[in-house]
Scaffold this motif. Structure first.
Motif, PDB file in Angstrom:
ATOM      1  N   ALA A  74       0.988  -1.042  -0.113  1.00 28.85           N
ATOM      2  CA  ALA A  74       0.008  -0.137   0.093  1.00 28.85           C
ATOM      3  C   ALA A  74       0.878   1.400   0.189  1.00 28.85           C
ATOM      4  O   ALA A  74       2.074   1.090   0.528  1.00 28.85           O
ATOM      5  N   MET A  75       0.458   2.431  -0.330  1.00 32.87           N
ATOM      6  CA  MET A  75       0.854   3.549  -0.186  1.00 32.87           C
ATOM      7  C   MET A  75      -0.266   4.876  -0.188  1.00 32.87           C
ATOM      8  O   MET A  75      -0.838   4.976  -1.053  1.00 32.87           O
ATOM      9  N   GLY A  76      -0.199   5.278   1.084  1.00 36.03           N
ATOM     10  CA  GLY A  76      -1.508   6.149   1.237  1.00 36.03           C
ATOM     11  C   GLY A  76      -2.555   5.392   1.111  1.00 36.03           C
ATOM     12  O   GLY A  76      -2.994   4.395   1.400  1.00 36.03           O
ATOM     13  N   PRO A  77      -3.732   6.002   0.265  1.00 35.85           N
ATOM     14  CA  PRO A  77      -4.868   5.449  -0.008  1.00 35.85           C
ATOM     15  C   PRO A  77      -4.833   4.492  -1.130  1.00 35.85           C
ATOM     16  O   PRO A  77      -5.818   3.793  -1.332  1.00 35.85           O
ATOM     17  N   LEU A  78      -3.820   4.067  -1.748  1.00 36.78           N
ATOM     18  CA  LEU A  78      -3.613   3.254  -2.855  1.00 36.78           C
ATOM     19  C   LEU A  78      -3.148   1.872  -2.197  1.00 36.78           C
ATOM     20  O   LEU A  78      -2.262   1.532  -1.444  1.00 36.78           O
ATOM     21  N   MET A  79      -4.245   0.777  -2.125  1.00 37.61           N
ATOM     22  CA  MET A  79      -4.114  -0.415  -1.608  1.00 37.61           C
ATOM     23  C   MET A  79      -3.142  -1.259  -2.529  1.00 37.61           C
ATOM     24  O   MET A  79      -3.162  -0.899  -3.893  1.00 37.61           O
ATOM     25  N   PRO A  80      -2.626  -2.247  -2.348  1.00 37.49           N
ATOM     26  CA  PRO A  80      -1.773  -3.070  -3.088  1.00 37.49           C
ATOM     27  C   PRO A  80      -2.576  -3.446  -4.552  1.00 37.49           C
ATOM     28  O   PRO A  80      -3.936  -3.637  -4.305  1.00 37.49           O
ATOM     29  N   ALA A  81      -1.895  -3.205  -5.553  1.00 31.72           N
ATOM     30  CA  ALA A  81      -2.494  -3.436  -6.933  1.00 31.72           C
ATOM     31  C   ALA A  81      -3.279  -4.910  -6.983  1.00 31.72           C
ATOM     32  O   ALA A  81      -4.442  -5.170  -7.708  1.00 31.72           O
TER      33      ALA A  81
END
Ligand code: FAD
Length: 564
Positions: A397-404
């Motif tokens: 994850a990075m901030g609001p991006l959950m793992p693709a």
């Protein structure tokens, strides 16, 4: 006809964790207590926080066979505060913090567990421990609050598993670092949530609260057990002083001014001034923005600080905050703190020159402090940019991006592209999109990729200690915090110089009494939490380094008032 003034022994301003702990203890001392809260929700930043408290020498760790001591912790605190904090205050903290949590555990609804693996933040300092001083709230059953739960400030659903299931920091860490058994643990949490049929009929949200919400719910229930009133929508404005002694406060409630009398003392637990742009510009390093703060909008605007200054109180550390880098997400009321992800392997942070300037895995306070220091040199480091590749994007994850792997780009909100994240097939293209020097970025990535191969970051020693590695990926070798950035597409996200509250304020002594500029305590006035200048000085010694002192000095203030 003149209405009689409400009279209490103690008035507590604010309803964060420190304030409510003080109110619980004061009530137990037989004092009549009123809590006043400006907003229409109680809990403050404490309610949306991780709820972690840093308590050296605590009984939970000792019961598990952990080894810590007052002297060891004092050595560590003296080193981390660099000799700038009155030793009497440090000693008071170390003496009373374990007593405070033992008291709340045995007399109130508050329940904690030790996060044994959460290391102190400054592993290079003498007296640091690789774990055992940070405590994590247990889950709390919010049905015990009845309708009063509706008045609590709610954490963002992003702190919950799948947006609705409560999990502790220990659960989250196990999942993030993919420790043995993490999948089973998640299944267990989901099953318990789904099988709560009665609650499921009522709401999608879990019956249990975790993190800061658990702490605040437990404290609120403890105040209800003691019939301590908590007035919402009651805005503290001024102190009432008679013959040099604070004897009450003026508040505004429903548009009307009211004077409240405090026979024995007023305790300020009303947060810092991070939500006040004018005070930020007056005191904090520049540039600075309210909108970079991860704290609840509009709450903590520094009224207590200004009221204290108006009667001659001394202040300290006003140019400091509990810094944390933040990411702005359109449509969300406040930005999100980036606490853990900076340590994950395969993401680096660069400035406008495309250069790294800090160990990305460093504690959040030091990270933003480095942004400011670097910015002073060339005005290129605020904002900074976190850069990662498709491999990172798939796995972490990075901030609001959950793992693709669970949330691919095609499922992200359309408006996030070029506002929350930037994406390009080449690093050169990415650098041009975000206005970072392409040659600088190219050179940095080549250098870091070599560090990833050898496992040694010769520039900033990332992953070189147990704190960095706490959030690393133990499956990544040779360094769990380093991986190459090589596989397109490439991503960038903007990091602002944010905070989770200011840390300067009214100067207090070891009894939490506010000191006058002449060095003497101001009779009847106490300050705790971010209203006071932090006992931690310019440091952040471990997870829970803000709430631990807030609750401890709340405990101390209440007992001092009772004994005075
Ligand atoms: P608050 O908890 O903000 O309480 C102050 C209250 O006073 C507010 O409710 C406010 O509305 C009220 N108030 C303000 N002005 C007035 C007025 N004029 N009249 C009446 N009421 C007033 N710290 C930790 O130690 N451990 C963690 O795990 C942790 N995690 C965090 C995670 C996040 C995402 C964030 C944002 C912060 C985190 N922090 C953590 C930091 C911590 O939450 C804050 O430093 C702490 O809550 C400050 O406590 P406080 O009591 O001073 O203020």
């Amino acid at each position: 006809q003149v209405r009689p003034q409400p009279v209490y022994d103690v008035i507590v301003v604010g309803s964060g964790a420190g304030a409510m702990s003080a109110a619980v203890v004061a009530a137990d001392q037989g004092l009549s207590v009123l809590v006043v809260e400006k907003s229409d929700k109680y809990g403050g930043t404490s309610a949306i926080s991780g709820g972690g408290i840093w308590i050296p020498n605590n009984h939970y760790f000792a019961e598990k066979g952990g080894k810590d001591s007052y002297d060891k912790a004092l050595t560590y605190l003296k080193a981390s505060t660099d000799g700038k904090i009155d030793e009497e205050r440090l000693r008071a903290y170390l003496e009373y913090a374990p007593r405070m949590i033992h008291y709340l555990e045995t007399r109130s609804r508050v329940r904690y567990a030790v996060a044994e693996k959460y290391p102190d933040y400054y592993q290079h300092l003498p007296g640091s421990l690789p774990g055992g001083r940070s405590l994590d709230p247990e889950l709390f059953d919010t049905s015990l609050l009845g309708d009063e739960y509706d008045n609590m400030r709610k954490p963002s659903p992003t702190t919950l598993l799948m947006g609705c299931i409560a999990w502790t920091a220990r659960h989250a860490h196990k999942a993030m670092s993919r420790e043995f058994g993490w999948r089973l643990m998640i299944l267990g949490l989901i099953a318990r949530y789904k099988l709560d049929f009665k609650w499921r009929r009522k709401t999608k949200m879990d019956r249990r609260a975790a993190l800061g919400a658990s702490l605040i719910a437990a404290l609120r229930r403890s105040l209800m057990d003691r019939n301590v009133p908590l007035w919402l929508n009651t805005d503290f404005r001024e102190l009432v002083v008679e013959n040099g002694r604070v004897t009450g406060i003026e508040v505004v409630q429903g548009g009307k001014k009211m004077t409240l009398q405090a026979r024995r003392g007023v305790i300020f637990g009303s947060g810092g001034f991070e939500q006040n742009q004018a005070l930020r510009e007056k005191y904090l390093p520049q540039p600075t923005r309210v909108s970079w703060s991860a704290t609840p909008p509009g709450n903590n605007t520094g009224a207590a600080l200004e009221a204290g200054q108006a009667i001659g109180a001394a202040t300290d550390l006003l140019d400091w905050a509990w810094w944390a880098p933040t990411i702005h997400v359109p449509g969300e009321e406040k930005p999100r703190g980036v606490f853990a992800e900076r340590a994950f392997p395969g993401a680096i942070v660069v400035n406008g020159l495309g250069k790294r300037f800090v160990n990305e895995a460093a504690p959040y306070l030091e990270f933003v402090d480095a942004m400011y220091r670097e910015h002073q040199k060339d005005s290129q480091s605020i904002p900074a940019w976190v850069i990662f590749d498709a491999h990172y994007r798939f796995n972490y994850a990075m901030g609001p991006l959950m793992p693709a792997q669970v949330s691919p780009d095609s499922r992200l909100r359309k408006e996030w592209l070029n506002t929350v994240y930037w994406k390009a097939d080449s690093l050169d293209g990415l650098a041009r999109q975000i206005g970072v020097d392409p040659a600088g970025l190219d050179a940095t990535v080549k250098r870091v990729n070599e560090f990833a191969r050898t496992g040694v970051d010769s520039d900033f020693a990332r992953g070189g200690n147990v704190f960095d590695r706490y959030y690393g990926d133990s499956n990544v070798k040779p360094n769990p915090c380093l991986a190459p950035i090589a596989k397109g597409p490439f991503y960038a996200m903007r990091l602002d110089a944010g905070d989770i509250g200011t840390k300067g304020g009214l100067l207090t002594n070891a009894n939490a009494q506010v000191l006058h500029e002449n060095g003497q305590p101001i009779p009847g006035l106490y300050a705790i939490g971010n209203t006071s200048a932090s006992v931690m000085g310019t440091s952040y010694p471990g997870a829970g380094g803000t709430l631990g002192p807030a609750m401890t000095f709340g405990y101390i203030a209440a007992r001092h008032i009772a004994s005075a």
